[in-house]
Motif scaffolding. Structure first.
Motif, PDB file in Angstrom:
ATOM      1  N   GLN A 266      -1.819  44.789  44.912  1.00 56.26           N
ATOM      2  CA  GLN A 266      -2.184  45.731  45.413  1.00 56.26           C
ATOM      3  C   GLN A 266      -2.871  45.625  43.503  1.00 56.26           C
TER       4      GLN A 266
ATOM      5  N   HIS B  95     -11.739  59.064  43.984  1.00 54.82           N
ATOM      6  CA  HIS B  95     -10.750  58.598  45.057  1.00 54.82           C
ATOM      7  C   HIS B  95     -12.216  57.166  44.990  1.00 54.82           C
TER       8      HIS B  95
ATOM      9  N   TYR C 248      -8.121  54.235  47.258  1.00 50.60           N
ATOM     10  CA  TYR C 248      -8.286  54.700  48.583  1.00 50.60           C
ATOM     11  C   TYR C 248      -6.772  54.075  49.752  1.00 50.60           C
TER      12      TYR C 248
ATOM     13  N   LEU D  11      -4.997  51.547  49.391  1.00 51.51           N
ATOM     14  CA  LEU D  11      -4.417  51.371  49.103  1.00 51.51           C
ATOM     15  C   LEU D  11      -3.604  52.373  49.024  1.00 51.51           C
ATOM     16  N   SER D  12      -3.667  53.545  48.907  1.00 56.99           N
ATOM     17  CA  SER D  12      -2.763  54.574  49.149  1.00 56.99           C
ATOM     18  C   SER D  12      -2.523  55.152  51.195  1.00 56.99           C
ATOM     19  N   GLN D  13      -3.755  54.391  51.659  1.00 54.97           N
ATOM     20  CA  GLN D  13      -3.732  54.577  53.113  1.00 54.97           C
ATOM     21  C   GLN D  13      -2.724  53.558  53.745  1.00 54.97           C
ATOM     22  N   VAL D  14      -3.016  52.472  53.521  1.00 54.85           N
ATOM     23  CA  VAL D  14      -2.014  51.471  54.366  1.00 54.85           C
ATOM     24  C   VAL D  14      -1.205  51.250  53.888  1.00 54.85           C
ATOM     25  N   ASP D  15       0.108  51.260  54.967  1.00 56.89           N
ATOM     26  CA  ASP D  15       1.873  51.092  54.525  1.00 56.89           C
ATOM     27  C   ASP D  15       1.902  49.008  54.623  1.00 56.89           C
ATOM     28  N   VAL D  16       3.152  49.767  52.777  1.00 52.81           N
ATOM     29  CA  VAL D  16       2.996  48.386  52.795  1.00 52.81           C
ATOM     30  C   VAL D  16       4.221  47.853  53.814  1.00 52.81           C
TER      31      VAL D  16
ATOM     32  N   PHE E  94      -7.390  64.612  50.259  1.00 50.20           N
ATOM     33  CA  PHE E  94      -6.531  62.983  51.076  1.00 50.20           C
ATOM     34  C   PHE E  94      -5.326  63.989  51.125  1.00 50.20           C
TER      35      PHE E  94
ATOM     36  N   LYS F  18      -1.330  61.817  52.350  1.00 51.84           N
ATOM     37  CA  LYS F  18      -0.911  60.504  52.126  1.00 51.84           C
ATOM     38  C   LYS F  18       0.664  60.932  51.882  1.00 51.84           C
TER      39      LYS F  18
ATOM     40  N   ARG G  61       9.130  58.194  50.787  1.00 51.90           N
ATOM     41  CA  ARG G  61       8.199  56.910  50.561  1.00 51.90           C
ATOM     42  C   ARG G  61       6.571  57.178  50.624  1.00 51.90           C
TER      43      ARG G  61
ATOM     44  N   ALA H  60       2.935  56.555  51.915  1.00 49.58           N
ATOM     45  CA  ALA H  60       2.611  54.627  52.341  1.00 49.58           C
ATOM     46  C   ALA H  60       2.543  53.570  52.207  1.00 49.58           C
ATOM     47  N   GLY H  61       1.808  54.273  50.347  1.00 51.41           N
ATOM     48  CA  GLY H  61       0.654  52.462  49.641  1.00 51.41           C
ATOM     49  C   GLY H  61       2.237  52.275  48.720  1.00 51.41           C
ATOM     50  N   GLU H  62       3.057  52.237  48.695  1.00 50.69           N
ATOM     51  CA  GLU H  62       3.910  52.558  47.303  1.00 50.69           C
ATOM     52  C   GLU H  62       4.822  51.321  48.177  1.00 50.69           C
ATOM     53  N   THR H  63       5.024  50.093  47.219  1.00 58.17           N
ATOM     54  CA  THR H  63       5.703  49.178  47.596  1.00 58.17           C
ATOM     55  C   THR H  63       7.577  49.449  46.815  1.00 58.17           C
TER      56      THR H  63
END
Lengths: 306, 660
Positions: free
Chosen positions: A269, A292, A297, A299-304, B4, B8, B602, B604-607
């Protein structure tokens, strides 16, 4: 080694005040054997950064100011007739160096641009049918002025791809600027910078980075990032396989700089906007630089977590 | 920019917007409204108070009421429900509990998840309303509330719905969704087998209070004459039988003890097989008994009916809900009366000496059986009058009626006739049932009300049972015009219902017309929708041959399950099949914390690291445990070189869970 690198970053930080992020990114770029594109206004410290890097690492340093009448030979060099010996002698251009600062690369003609970019990619130059290898450490920092577009040749997407990262330095903070004015400019500071790493050590670090193991979880995260950018309707240009490879390499270098032996999604990230920013093209709502921008964007959408 | 924003945040944790909250409140009120009719008044009032309070809260913000208040409200609801259910049906109690719990849940509506719960419970409440009423009106209301309920769900999930009062878009979407579901619903309605309830509902059906009873004493049917409730509705496959033939037999009485006529020889003689019996169809209203009516002696009709030797039929069990059956018209044919039956039908109690003397006198005169019947009817014609409020009888009732009071209605006449015929050696039985009915020309069916109840006599003459209606002798208009015309002036008729529709209609013709139209529509509703059960068998048999339950369940379930599986596969095919342990644990943690506070979910984009840092900021007490867990999780998940320390991770997770 990592300590040395931390120290190194701190030294450059003293020269280019208040920009630790950019410094770390450039270091990571160097460690990942990539090239750096700085998109910024004049006078924000691009040259200082390049100069400091070269000094700290003890690298051979050249600077080329690109102009519209420049020819490929002006960069690469060529055969020059030696009247005394009555023969052609090879003249090596400024590209034969370890750290090349290519200033305002968008000012010159596409032909010249692509000559440089080819050399960056191949890490060798063909002159008169002979191939000449470039030094083992070869790091190009190119700059672009994004505002003055008159009479320029902006790099197309395919060419941008040759740069591992694209960053911008931006204005300094008020505090940093005051300190810079007090110190009387960066030029004075540069004089006191010592070499902290020799080229052998740098090469060793680069090798360590490229050999770093990456867990399947991170690989899957990277793949999902790329896949999402390809599938989502918000992107007109998704991340190419070369793009995701670039992210991986940069993330490894970042993890190395962090002093870790493995890559975390956090590393991905951290480097992602710089590495993927110029490889992604968003639709309508995702203009680069807006709130955005495509990379954040994504990074915020894809689940880690898978 | 909120473009968005909804992508989120995980949807479960997000707060429903104001418009969505109002939608949910509105639809809940709609769904709960019909239940007010089934609940005691004070329960309805309590629910109303809860709803008003919840409405005010939802309108202003969604902060929870204080915990103490919530606990108190739950206790009050439990106690009140328990008190009002005491001694009544458990089912009603359960429904009330559901309704009240739903009102309470509305008080603590916080996340989308809560809204989903409320919507689901509302669906149950809509369905539960059909336990109490299955009229056309409640059907339409149910559809209406389902549309609104779906609309609230649409509003919840659509960010564009921010306006209230409403743009109609959610209703439109809900309508389209329902229409899309219609084919499946129709298919289920048509072919899904009707399996009886596994438990028996002991709901008190209002109609069960009135109806014929299984013994008969002079004066009892007049209670029925006070009621204009529906009893049966009949339609004919061919021409309707003429009015003078509409004697609906329900039961026959064979034993007379001087006061009451009873049924003794009630051995059932078999079950109907369901072949060749569709001359007329009857819809019976709910009642406490199993009596069914038939025009003639029955020998064939709907499957499952119990047949008795006197030619009457009964339902397999008490009519707790509307019951539909069909029967064949039967020509009365000469038969044989067994010696035991002859003896039974000639049994005469002691007493009534004057009647016996009169009959003996007739016998001495050498009158034939037919002549004796005629003589009795002649007496009625000359000396008796028909009234609904006759003098009370005492002692030898037949003597007193026949020789002193000389007034009464069908039961009196039938009872006296039956006894005297038996004295004369003619096997006789009393028949209880209904006479006539109101013909509805729009839907072509006959409506039989409780006040059409009637009693008459069947006598064994010339080797067959013959109907003798002594009431016809004294008041032929009762037979010809129906009780309505005859009794308009009588004080006993509909005495309890001063505002009865029937009375009003006698003054306003348009009202009568409207009523007939409405009844016609209602009849179709009962016949085709509610009473479809009985038709389904035939329909399925026509299509598919003989079926048993298992076969038809499979027939419906297999394609439906196959289609659902295909859809499921299609939807899930892109999903990764495998989720690792740490992702699952993290998800669980996130879900658990988001229940406490939605913002703790949490993103989605949070590690793992970012998430644990954020949590540590929000929950500083647990920062240590969170950090340790995140580090251990990160090592297990991402560190390939040094090898995963699963034990450490599990210990950290356990500690974290305990700490939280």
């Amino acid at each position: 080694m990592q300590e040395r690198l931390q120290q190194l970053a701190a030294v450059i930080d003293d020269v280019l005040l208040g920009k630790p992020e950019v410094i770390r990114l450039s270091l990571a770029c160097l460690l990942a054997r990539g090239h750096l594109l700085i998109e910024d206004l004049p006078g924000l410290g691009k040259t200082t950064l390049a100069h400091a890097l070269a000094k700290v690492l003890g690298l051979d340093y050249q600077r080329v100011q690109f102009t519209s009448d420049m020819l490929p030979g002006d960069i690469l060099g060529g055969a020059v007739y030696d009247q005394q010996q009555a023969s052609f002698r090879l003249h090596k251009g400024p590209v034969f160096t370890e750290l090349l600062l290519a200033d305002e690369i968008n000012r010159t003609s596409p032909k010249t641009q692509s000559a440089l970019l080819e050399a960056m990619e191949e890490r060798q130059v063909s002159l008169d049918g002979q191939r000449h290898a470039l030094p083992e450490v070869f790091f190009v920092i190119a700059t672009q002025n994004p505002t003055e577009q008159y009479g320029t040749f902006p790099l197309p997407e395919s060419q941008l791809d040759r740069f591992l990262m694209r960053v911008s330095i931006g204005y300094p903070t008020a505090e940093a600027e005051e300190q810079m004015l007090l110190q009387g400019g960066a030029a004075d500071q540069l004089g006191g910078v010592q070499q902290l790493l020799n080229p052998e050590q740098l090469l060793e670090a680069q090798t360590l980075v490229s050999q770093m193991q990456v867990s399947p979880a991170v690989i899957s995260y990277l793949q999902r990032l790329a896949q999402y950018s390809r599938d989502s309707q918000h992107f007109s240009l998704g991340l190419s396989p070369r793009g995701s490879l670039a992210v991986l390499n940069a993330a490894k270098a970042w993890a190395f700089l962090e002093g870790r032996a493995y890559v975390l999604p956090d590393d991905v990230q951290q480097v992602f906007p710089a590495v993927a920013g110029h490889r992604l093209v968003g639709r309508e709502l995702l203009h680069p630089g807006s709130e955005h921008d495509p990379a954040s964007y994504l990074l915020s959408q894809v689940d880690v977590l898978s | 920019m909120s473009l968005f924003a909804h992508e989120k945040v995980t949807p479960k944790a997000a707060l429903p917007g104001l418009a969505a909250r109002r939608w949910v409140f509105f639809s809940t009120v709609l769904c709960m409204l019909p239940q007010a009719m089934n609940m005691p008044v004070w329960m309805s009032l309590l629910a109303g108070v809860l709803l008003v309070y919840a409405g005010l809260r939802l309108n202003r913000g969604i902060a929870q009421p204080p915990r103490l208040l919530k606990v108190l409200a739950v206790l009050v609801v439990l106690v009140v429900t328990a008190l009002s259910v005491l001694g009544k049906s458990t089912l009603l109690g359960l429904v009330m509990l559901l309704v009240m719990a739903n009102a309470l849940k509305l008080l603590e509506l916080r996340t989308r998840r809560d809204v989903w719960v409320v919507v689901l419970v509302n669906c149950f409440i809509i369905a539960a309303a059909y336990l109490f009423s299955t009229s056309m009106l409640s059907g339409a209301y149910g559809v209406f509330s389902i549309v609104v309920l779906l609309a609230s769900l649409v509003a919840l999930h659509s960010e564009s719905v921010t306006a209230w009062p409403v743009r109609w878009q959610p209703v439109k979407t809900a309508g389209v969704l329902l229409l899309q579901a219609l084919p499946l619903a129709l298919l289920m309605f048509l072919v899904f087998p009707r399996i009886g309830p596994l438990w028996s509902l002991e709901l008190a059906t209002p109609s069960a209070r009135t109806g014929l009873s299984d013994s008969l004493a002079p004066g009892e049917i007049s209670n029925l004459l006070r009621s204009d409730e529906m009893a049966f509705r009949v339609s004919f496959s061919g021409e309707p039988v003429p009015e003078s033939m509409r004697y609906w037999r329900a039961m026959t009485f064979d034993t007379f003890d001087g006061q009451r006529w009873r049924i003794d020889g009630a051995e059932q003689s078999g079950q109907l097989s369901g072949r060749e019996g569709n001359d007329y169809q009857v819809i019976a209203e709910p009642a406490a008994s199993r009596w069914l009516i038939a025009l003639t002696q029955v020998s064939s009709g709907s499957r499952g009916l119990t047949l008795f030797p006197d030619g009457t039929v009964r339902a397999p069990e008490p009519l707790q809900k509307r019951f539909t059956y069909s029967l064949a018209l039967q020509n009365e044919t000469p038969g044989i009366l067994s010696p035991e039956d002859r003896q039974r039908y000639l049994q005469v109690p002691a007493g009534n000496p004057r009647a016996r003397a009169l009959v003996d006198q007739w016998l001495a005169q050498g009158l034939s059986q037919q002549q004796i019947v005629a003589a009795i009817l002649q007496q009625y014609r000359q000396h008796f009058s028909y009234t609904l409020s006759p003098a009370r009888l005492q002692g030898d009732r037949v003597d007193e009626f026949f020789f002193s009071t000389r007034e009464g209605f069908c039961e009196h006449f039938a009872s006296a006739t039956g006894l005297m015929l038996r004295m004369a050696g003619i096997p006789t039985r009393l028949v209880g049932g209904y006479l006539g009915g109101e013909w509805n020309p729009y839907s072509e069916y006959l409506l039989i009300r409780q006040y059409d109840a009637h009693a008459w006599v069947e006598a064994w003459l010339d080797g067959r049972w013959q109907r003798i209606d002594p009431t016809g002798a004294v008041a032929p208009e009762r037979v010809l015009d129906g009780v309505e015309e005859l009794l308009q002036q009588s004080p006993g008729y509909l005495a309890d219902q001063p505002l009865s529709m029937v009375r009003l209609e006698q003054q306003f013709a348009l009202l009568a017309e409207l009523r007939l139209r409405y009844q016609s529509l209602n009849y179709s509703w009962h016949r085709w929708v509610l009473g479809y059960d009985s038709r389904q068998d035939d329909l399925l048999k026509n299509w598919l041959g003989t079926l048993n339950y298992l076969k038809s369940v499979l027939l419906v379930l297999v394609p439906v399950v196959a289609v659902l599986l295909a859809i499921g596969w299609w939807l899930l095919r892109g999903r990764p099949r495998y989720r690792d342990q740490i992702s699952l644990d993290t998800e669980r943690l996130s879900e658990r914390l988001s229940r406490r506070q939605p913002a703790l979910a949490r993103a989605a984009g949070e590690t793992l690291q970012q998430y644990s840092c954020r949590l540590a900021e929000a929950l500083p007490d647990h920062a240590g445990a969170l950090g340790a867990w995140a580090d251990a999780a990160g090592q297990v998940q991402y560190d390939v070189s040094s090898g995963a320390n699963l034990k450490l991770y599990k210990r950290c997770l356990k500690q974290l869970n305990q700490a939280l």
